[in-house]
Design an enzyme around this catalytic site. Structure first.
Site, PDB file in Angstrom:
ATOM      1  N   ASP A  80       0.829  -1.204   0.000  1.00 47.22           N
ATOM      2  CA  ASP A  80       0.000   0.000   0.000  1.00 47.22           C
ATOM      3  C   ASP A  80       0.861   1.251   0.000  1.00 47.22           C
ATOM      4  OD1 ASP A  80       0.669   0.429   2.718  1.00 47.22           O
ATOM      5  OD2 ASP A  80      -0.791  -1.108   3.256  1.00 47.22           O
ATOM      6  N   MET A 128      -0.845   8.413  13.317  1.00 45.48           N
ATOM      7  CA  MET A 128      -2.006   8.877  12.534  1.00 45.48           C
ATOM      8  C   MET A 128      -2.678  10.084  13.182  1.00 45.48           C
ATOM      9  SD  MET A 128      -3.581   5.119  11.656  1.00 45.48           S
ATOM     10  CE  MET A 128      -3.260   4.442  13.266  1.00 45.48           C
ATOM     11  N   LYS A 131      -4.707   2.798   0.108  1.00 42.90           N
ATOM     12  CA  LYS A 131      -4.823   3.144   1.515  1.00 42.90           C
ATOM     13  C   LYS A 131      -4.163   4.476   1.826  1.00 42.90           C
ATOM     14  CE  LYS A 131      -5.984  -0.561   4.576  1.00 42.90           C
ATOM     15  NZ  LYS A 131      -5.645  -1.317   5.757  1.00 42.90           N
TER      16      LYS A 131
HETATM   17  C1  LIG Z   1      -1.603   2.741   9.668  1.00 44.36           C
HETATM   18  S1  LIG Z   1      -0.313   3.270  10.706  1.00 44.36           S
HETATM   19  C2  LIG Z   1       0.827   1.978  10.460  1.00 44.36           C
HETATM   20  C3  LIG Z   1       1.876   1.907  11.507  1.00 44.36           C
HETATM   21  C4  LIG Z   1       2.887   0.819  11.237  1.00 44.36           C
HETATM   22  N1  LIG Z   1       2.303  -0.490  11.304  1.00 44.36           N
HETATM   23  C5  LIG Z   1       4.097   0.875  12.186  1.00 44.36           C
HETATM   24  O1  LIG Z   1       4.326  -0.038  12.970  1.00 44.36           O
HETATM   25  O2  LIG Z   1       4.822   1.872  12.098  1.00 44.36           O
HETATM   26  C6  LIG Z   1       0.338   4.587   9.764  1.00 44.36           C
HETATM   27  C7  LIG Z   1       0.972   5.657  10.640  1.00 44.36           C
HETATM   28  O3  LIG Z   1       2.256   5.263  11.051  1.00 44.36           O
HETATM   29  C8  LIG Z   1       3.078   6.408  11.167  1.00 44.36           C
HETATM   30  N2  LIG Z   1       4.214   6.251  10.244  1.00 44.36           N
HETATM   31  C9  LIG Z   1       4.499   5.213   9.463  1.00 44.36           C
HETATM   32  N3  LIG Z   1       5.650   5.410   8.809  1.00 44.36           N
HETATM   33  C10 LIG Z   1       6.120   6.606   9.212  1.00 44.36           C
HETATM   34  C11 LIG Z   1       7.290   7.358   8.897  1.00 44.36           C
HETATM   35  N4  LIG Z   1       8.213   6.922   8.057  1.00 44.36           N
HETATM   36  N5  LIG Z   1       7.440   8.566   9.502  1.00 44.36           N
HETATM   37  C12 LIG Z   1       6.527   9.025  10.375  1.00 44.36           C
HETATM   38  N6  LIG Z   1       5.418   8.334  10.700  1.00 44.36           N
HETATM   39  C13 LIG Z   1       5.208   7.151  10.138  1.00 44.36           C
HETATM   40  C14 LIG Z   1       2.241   7.605  10.814  1.00 44.36           C
HETATM   41  O4  LIG Z   1       1.670   8.094  11.993  1.00 44.36           O
HETATM   42  C15 LIG Z   1       1.182   6.966   9.940  1.00 44.36           C
HETATM   43  O5  LIG Z   1       0.010   7.747   9.900  1.00 44.36           O
END
Ligand SMILES: C[S@@+](CC[C@H](N)C(=O)[O-])C[C@H]1O[C@@H](n2cnc3c(N)ncnc32)[C@H](O)[C@@H]1O
Length: 474
Positions: free
Chosen positions: A254, A389, A276
Site C-alpha cells: 500500500d 495517525m 490506503k
Molecule cells: C496505519 S499506521 C501503520 C503503523 C505501522 N504499522 C508501524 O508499525 O509503524 C500509519 C501511521 O504510522 C506512522 N508512520 C508510518 N511510517 C512513518 C514514517 N516513516 N514517519 C513518520 N510516521 C510514520 C504515521 O503516523 C502513519 O500515519
C-alpha cells in the site's frame, strides 16, 4: 570466462603453503575446513600457525635460508600449492616450479602468477556459493558475498541434508525422472521445506514420511507472510523480511511502502497495489482480505508488505485472523515500528530515564462515532506519548491534553517521513501543536511525540527543509 569454477576435493590430500603470516593462516583455515593435510614452509611462523602445528593439524618446515627443494619430484606429492606472505622472487620461483610440475598454484594477490584463485564463499554446508571477479574487483566480491549471506536462510544446509535423507525413498516412489524432478521442485517451495527452514525438523520428517508413504507429489500450498518492512529506510529491513520479499510470487502493498523498499522485491514477482491513503482506500479491508485468501488458494506465496510492524496499528491482527479462518498458513514477520525508527532517526530517546518511566503508543485517528482516547489518563500518565495517525487531528490532540491538565509548555516533536531522505523533524510545545504541524506544512505520514524527551529531538535544519520554506513563502 577467464576461470572455470570447480570445487576441489582435498580431503586427506597433501597441500603446500609457502609463508607463515596472516595470509597463510587464512588459507590454512580454509584448507583445513576442506580436510586437506597442509605443510607450511616459511622462515617465520605466526602464533596461530604455531598453535595449529602443536595440535598436529599442520606440518611446519621452518627454513631460515632461501628456497626449499622445488624439484618436480618433490612437488609431485602436493595437490595444491599456495604462496602467501612471500617476497616477489620467492613467489615467482614457487609459481614457476608449480607450473612445471603441473600442480595448481595460487599466489596471494598475484593472479598473474596463479593458475587457480580462491573465490569469495558463502557456506551453508553442504551448500556452497562461490563468487569471483577474476581479480577485477575484490571489494565488490565482498559486497556480493555479504548480500548473498543475508539472503540465504541460515538453515539452508539442513534443508539440503534433509532432502538427501529422502533421495532414495523418493526415487522409489517416483521412478519417472521428470515427475521426480517436479516432486523436488514443488518440495523446495512447499510447506515441508519451510518446516525444515524454521527448525521444526521432527514435524517436517513426519510430513515427509506421509508424502513418501502415500506416493503422491506434494501439492503447492499457498501461504501469506505479513511482512513488517519498517518505516521506510530499506536498511532497516530485517533479514527475514528480505527473504520473504525474495521468495514471494506475489507482493501486496500500500501507500506506506515506498519504491526504495519495493526495489528489494523479487524482480518477477507480481505486484498488487491496494492503496490506503487516509480516506482514499483503493481497496477496502474486506477486499484486501479476500485478495490474500484467493492468491494463497491459487498456490502462491504472498508477501503482504506492511509499513513498520504488522501488529502495531497495522490491521495485521485482522488479516491474520481472516487467513487463519480460511485455513491459510500465515507467518508474521515483525518490523521496526515507526515510533522506534523515527525516534532513532531524530535522536530522540523515547524512554530516557531522566525524563520518563515509559512510553505509550496511541492512535490519533478518531473514527466517526468511535470513542475518543481516554484523554484524562493520557494527560495524567508520566509516559512519553507517541501518537500515530495524528496529523489531521493534531490541534484537537493538543487542546484535549491541555484541557485534561497536561502542561501547555510540554515539549512536542513531529517527525514526518521518518528515516527517509525527505524526513522533517519539527519541535514545539503542546499548546502550539496544531500550529507546528500546519506551519511546517506537515501532511504525513508523521508521528507526534509528546513528553520531556521530545526536547532532545534533532530538529531538521531550516535550509534542508525545502518544503517548509516553500510553504512559508506561499
Ligand atoms: C496505519 S499506521 C501503520 C503503523 C505501522 N504499522 C508501524 O508499525 O509503524 C500509519 C501511521 O504510522 C506512522 N508512520 C508510518 N511510517 C512513518 C514514517 N516513516 N514517519 C513518520 N510516521 C510514520 C504515521 O503516523 C502513519 O500515519
Amino acid at each position: 570466462m577467464k576461470y572455470l569454477p570447480l570445487f576441489a576435493d582435498l580431503e586427506g590430500r597433501e597441500c603446500l603453503v609457502a609463508g607463515g603470516g596472516e595470509n597463510a593462516a587464512r588459507k590454512l583455515r580454509l584448507l583445513l575446513r576442506a580436510g586437506a593435510r597442509p605443510t607450511v614452509v616459511a622462515s617465520a611462523i605466526n602464533a596461530e600457525i604455531r598453535a595449529l602445528a602443536r595440535d598436529g593439524k599442520v606440518r611446519v618446515v621452518q627454513r631460515a635460508d632461501g628456497l626449499p627443494d622445488l624439484s618436480r619430484r618433490r612437488l609431485a606429492a602436493y595437490a595444491l600449492i599456495v604462496v602467501a606472505d612471500a617476497d616477489s622472487d620467492t613467489a615467482e620461483a614457487f609459481a614457476a616450479a608449480a607450473r612445471q610440475a603441473n600442480i595448481p598454484v595460487n599466489v596471494v594477490d598475484r593472479p598473474d602468477l596463479s593458475t587457480v584463485v580462491f573465490p569469495g564463499i558463502v557456506e551453508r554446508d553442504p551448500i556452497l556459493v562461490a563468487i569471483g571477479s577474476a581479480g577485477a574487483a575484490p571489494v565488490l566480491v565482498r559486497r556480493l558475498r555479504e548480500q548473498i549471506e543475508a539472503l540465504l536462510p541460515s538453515r539452508l544446509g539442513h534443508l539440503a541434508r534433509f532432502a538427501q535423507r529422502f533421495r532414495t525413498a523418493i526415487a522409489g516412489t517416483q521412478p519417472d525422472s521428470g515427475r521426480r524432478r517436479r516432486f523436488w521442485e514443488i518440495f523446495f517451495d512447499g510447506p515441508v521445506a519451510r518446516l525444515v527452514l524454521e527448525g521444526r525438523e521432527p514435524q517436517a520428517t513426519s510430513a515427509m514420511l506421509r508424502l513418501v508413504n502415500s506416493g503422491t507429489a506434494p501439492s503447492l500450498e499457498g501461504s501469506v507472510a505479513l511482512v513488517g518492512v519498517g518505516p521506510g529506510d530499506p536498511d532497516l529491513l530485517t533479514l527475514r523480511a528480505l527473504r520473504a520479499m525474495q521468495d514471494a510470487d506475489v507482493v501486496v502493498y500500500d501507500r506506506l511502502i515506498g519504491d526504495r523498499i519495493l526495489d528489494y522485491v523479487r524482480r518477477d514477482a507480481e505486484r498488487i497495489y491496494v492503496g490506503k491513503a487516509r480516506g482514499n482506500h483503493a481497496m477496502n479491508q474486506e477486499a484486501i482480505n479476500a485478495l490474500l485468501v484467493a492468491q494463497a488458494r491459487a498456490g502462491r506465496r504472498v508477501a503482504r508488505l506492511k509499513g513498520g510492524d504488522p501488529f502495531v496499528f497495522g490491521r495485521g491482527g485482522e488479516e491474520m485472523a481472516h487467513l487463519q479462518a480460511a485455513s491459510i498458513a500465515v507467518e508474521i514477520i515483525p518490523g521496526i515500528t515507526a515510533a522506534t525508527g523515527c525516534a532513532a532517526a531524530a535522536g530522540l530517546p523515547l524512554t530516557h530515564r531522566d525524563y520518563t518511566s515509559g512510553v505509550t503508543f496511541v492512535t490519533g485517528h478518531m473514527r466517526d462515532g468511535a470513542p475518543e482516547p481516554d484523554w484524562a489518563s493520557l494527560a495524567a500518565t508520566r509516559h512519553t506519548l507517541v501518537i500515530y495517525m495524528g496529523v489531521a487531528t493534531a490541534g484537537i490532540i493538543g487542546d484535549r491534553l491541555v484541557a485534561h491538565g497536561m502542561r501547555p509548555a510540554m515539549p512536542v516533536a513531529v517527525i514526518e517521513n521518518g528515516t527517509r531522505p525527505e524526513q522533517i523533524v519539527a519541535r514545539g510545545t503542546l499548546a502550539t501543536l496544531g500550529a507546528t504541524v500546519a506551519g511546517r506544512g506537515i501532511v504525513g505520514p508523521a508521528l507526534i511525540v509528546i513528553g520531556d524527551v521530545a526536547a532532545l529531538a534533532r530538529e531538521s535544519a531550516p535550509g534542508v527543509d525545502a518544503r517548509a520554506q516553500a510553504y512559508a513563502q506561499a
